[in-house]
Design a protein around this motif. Structure first.
Motif, PDB file in Angstrom:
ATOM      1  N   HIS A 205       0.853  -1.182   0.000  1.00 68.46           N
ATOM      2  CA  HIS A 205       0.000   0.000   0.000  1.00 68.46           C
ATOM      3  C   HIS A 205       0.893   1.237   0.000  1.00 68.46           C
ATOM      4  N   GLY A 206       0.739   2.077  -0.986  1.00 67.97           N
ATOM      5  CA  GLY A 206       1.550   3.284  -1.081  1.00 67.97           C
ATOM      6  C   GLY A 206       2.683   3.167  -2.070  1.00 67.97           C
ATOM      7  N   ASN A 207       3.050   1.923  -2.425  1.00 70.43           N
ATOM      8  CA  ASN A 207       4.098   1.691  -3.418  1.00 70.43           C
ATOM      9  C   ASN A 207       5.377   2.464  -3.090  1.00 70.43           C
ATOM     10  N   THR A 208       5.700   2.536  -1.778  1.00 70.49           N
ATOM     11  CA  THR A 208       6.916   3.223  -1.348  1.00 70.49           C
ATOM     12  C   THR A 208       8.066   2.234  -1.285  1.00 70.49           C
ATOM     13  N   HIS A 209       9.191   2.615  -1.864  1.00 71.01           N
ATOM     14  CA  HIS A 209      10.374   1.752  -1.850  1.00 71.01           C
ATOM     15  C   HIS A 209      11.220   2.079  -0.628  1.00 71.01           C
ATOM     16  N   PHE A 210      11.563   1.048   0.146  1.00 72.66           N
ATOM     17  CA  PHE A 210      12.416   1.199   1.322  1.00 72.66           C
ATOM     18  C   PHE A 210      13.746   0.511   1.050  1.00 72.66           C
ATOM     19  N   PRO A 211      14.797   1.258   0.744  1.00 76.18           N
ATOM     20  CA  PRO A 211      16.099   0.635   0.469  1.00 76.18           C
ATOM     21  C   PRO A 211      16.713   0.072   1.740  1.00 76.18           C
ATOM     22  N   ALA A 212      17.621  -0.876   1.550  1.00 77.38           N
ATOM     23  CA  ALA A 212      18.359  -1.407   2.698  1.00 77.38           C
ATOM     24  C   ALA A 212      19.346  -0.358   3.185  1.00 77.38           C
ATOM     25  N   GLY A 213      19.683  -0.413   4.480  1.00 79.25           N
ATOM     26  CA  GLY A 213      20.642   0.517   5.043  1.00 79.25           C
ATOM     27  C   GLY A 213      19.979   1.604   5.860  1.00 79.25           C
ATOM     28  N   GLN A 214      20.724   2.646   6.146  1.00 83.56           N
ATOM     29  CA  GLN A 214      20.242   3.724   7.000  1.00 83.56           C
ATOM     30  C   GLN A 214      19.240   4.596   6.248  1.00 83.56           C
ATOM     31  N   ILE A 215      18.031   4.710   6.799  1.00 82.16           N
ATOM     32  CA  ILE A 215      17.001   5.581   6.237  1.00 82.16           C
ATOM     33  C   ILE A 215      16.303   6.316   7.377  1.00 82.16           C
ATOM     34  N   THR A 216      15.670   7.419   7.061  1.00 80.11           N
ATOM     35  CA  THR A 216      14.884   8.168   8.042  1.00 80.11           C
ATOM     36  C   THR A 216      13.421   8.116   7.638  1.00 80.11           C
ATOM     37  N   LEU A 217      12.595   7.579   8.514  1.00 74.23           N
ATOM     38  CA  LEU A 217      11.169   7.436   8.236  1.00 74.23           C
ATOM     39  C   LEU A 217      10.409   8.681   8.664  1.00 74.23           C
ATOM     40  N   THR A 218       9.589   9.208   7.773  1.00 76.64           N
ATOM     41  CA  THR A 218       8.611  10.225   8.154  1.00 76.64           C
ATOM     42  C   THR A 218       7.381   9.508   8.696  1.00 76.64           C
ATOM     43  N   GLY A 219       6.423  10.267   9.216  1.00 72.43           N
ATOM     44  CA  GLY A 219       5.248   9.640   9.797  1.00 72.43           C
ATOM     45  C   GLY A 219       4.502   8.747   8.825  1.00 72.43           C
ATOM     46  N   GLU A 220       4.224   9.258   7.634  1.00 81.42           N
ATOM     47  CA  GLU A 220       3.478   8.485   6.634  1.00 81.42           C
ATOM     48  C   GLU A 220       4.202   7.195   6.285  1.00 81.42           C
ATOM     49  N   HIS A 221       5.519   7.283   6.094  1.00 83.61           N
ATOM     50  CA  HIS A 221       6.267   6.105   5.687  1.00 83.61           C
ATOM     51  C   HIS A 221       6.516   5.149   6.844  1.00 83.61           C
ATOM     52  N   ALA A 222       6.542   5.669   8.071  1.00 82.58           N
ATOM     53  CA  ALA A 222       6.674   4.786   9.226  1.00 82.58           C
ATOM     54  C   ALA A 222       5.477   3.857   9.317  1.00 82.58           C
ATOM     55  N   LEU A 223       4.286   4.388   9.056  1.00 79.66           N
ATOM     56  CA  LEU A 223       3.082   3.575   9.099  1.00 79.66           C
ATOM     57  C   LEU A 223       3.142   2.463   8.061  1.00 79.66           C
ATOM     58  N   GLN A 224       3.596   2.783   6.855  1.00 80.96           N
ATOM     59  CA  GLN A 224       3.739   1.764   5.818  1.00 80.96           C
ATOM     60  C   GLN A 224       4.800   0.740   6.212  1.00 80.96           C
ATOM     61  N   PHE A 225       5.870   1.215   6.821  1.00 80.23           N
ATOM     62  CA  PHE A 225       6.978   0.335   7.187  1.00 80.23           C
ATOM     63  C   PHE A 225       6.539  -0.716   8.201  1.00 80.23           C
ATOM     64  N   VAL A 226       5.798  -0.307   9.237  1.00 79.08           N
ATOM     65  CA  VAL A 226       5.453  -1.247  10.303  1.00 79.08           C
ATOM     66  C   VAL A 226       4.279  -2.148   9.939  1.00 79.08           C
TER      67      VAL A 226
END
Length: 352
Positions: A205-226
């Motif tokens: 949902h959201g079609n957001t790409h999360f690369p491997a390694g160090q990244i900083t999650l914003t609120g919207e992307h944190a929800l998708q991540f978890v």
């Protein structure tokens, strides 16, 4: 940069980092404010109760409070009370996807996407947090066998607690429930949450790409991540691992000097998720402040995350389920009853 990715390409994380206890110690040690989010749900340390108490109290009081009869099962349906002073706190992430209202019925009927039990031992020197995968096939009292996350829909918070207590054979002392929308506000209030992502993936949902390694999650992307699980071959196993990673990262960030010395950032963090938070009446800001003072020496390295033991996946009818490892769960239950979960987990790590 990958298409649809909000993150710049970054170098891999260093192979190691200094332990919390090796960092420079300051003359003044700040007490902890216990913050709740996540997955989830969430037990986190935060700063300076004595200095920021009034502001934090006003912010935390936005959280909905539930009377004991709306939260806990009948005493006859619960394990016996233990004689030690350990605390077991149930952390639930509800999928209501909006502010939790003024009525417990706003939570009843929804499934609990995230289930964690935070164990705070009597010595207050550490915290152990156990994730219970939502597809665990267990007996829900009065309803036969089902996935554990169905307990909320079948009987609300009391049935969730009764079901979890039946698995770990020890009483839950407190409960905190957060709607997933609270993740976004907390993450943004912290200025984003930095994580070391172990596996590249694109959210369903959201079609957001999360690369491997160090990244900083914003609120919207944190929800998708978890919440993501469809991107992984092992489904909910990786999802739970990501939830734990997010919570660990939030704890590390909250316990950083930049946050502990910033009353505004701490207050903003509590303010951001309090409207999405429901707790039992015993989880007052005064209780949390006293608990925080007793845990003033706890740092991120003293908080252990693990997942309740399972035997893999299977099917029940057309449903895919997770098979609990009942022998392993009995070992966990015994460690909880004897208040030596920290030692038990260290011994298990040593065996591997």
């Amino acid at each position: 940069m990958t298409e649809n990715s909000p993150f710049p390409e970054q170098s891999p994380a260093p192979a190691s980092r200094p332990r919390a206890h090796e960092r420079k110690q300051h003359k003044k040690r700040w007490p902890l404010v216990v913050l709740w989010t996540f997955v989830a749900v969430l037990l986190v340390g935060g700063g300076a109760v004595a200095w920021y108490g009034l502001t934090l109290n006003n912010s935390f009081n936005q959280a909905e409070k539930l009377a004991p009869e709306a939260v806990f099962p009948e005493p006859a349906d619960r394990p016996e009370e233990t004689k030690n002073e350990a605390l077991n706190i149930l952390l639930l992430g509800s999928d209501t996807r909006g502010e939790i209202g003024d009525d417990i019925e706003d939570i009843d009927g929804n499934r609990s996407d995230t289930i964690m039990v935070a164990h705070i031992p009597s010595d207050r020197q550490s915290v152990q947090v156990m994730s219970i995968m939502r597809d665990n096939w267990v007996e829900i009292p009065g309803h036969g066998y089902n996935k554990i996350n169905a307990a909320m829909a079948l009987g609300g918070v009391p049935l969730v607690i009764q079901t979890v207590e039946g698995i770990i054979d020890i009483r839950i002392d407190h409960v905190a429930i957060i709607d997933f929308a609270g993740f976004e506000g907390l993450t943004d209030a912290l200025g984003g949450v930095q994580i070391n992502n172990p596996r590249e993936f694109t959210s369903h949902h959201g079609n957001t790409h999360f690369p491997a390694g160090q990244i900083t999650l914003t609120g919207e992307h944190a929800l998708q991540f978890v919440r993501e699980r469809y991107a992984f071959a092992d489904g909910d196993y990786s999802r739970v691992a990501n939830q734990q990673l997010y919570v660990k990262s939030v704890i590390k960030q909250v316990l950083s000097k930049d946050t502990l010395t910033s009353p505004g950032k701490i207050a903003d963090s509590v303010e951001a998720f309090a409207p999405y938070l429901t707790v039992d009446e015993g989880l007052t800001s005064t209780f949390l402040a006293k608990l925080g003072v007793s845990m003033k020496d706890v740092r991120s390295d003293d908080i252990t995350f693990f997942t309740s033991p399972t035997l893999g996946t299977g099917t029940e009818g057309k449903a895919s389920v997770v098979r609990p490892d009942w022998a392993g769960l009995e070992d966990i239950a015994e460690a909880l009853r004897s208040d030596n979960l920290y030692e038990y987990l260290n011994d298990k790590d040593g065996e591997q």
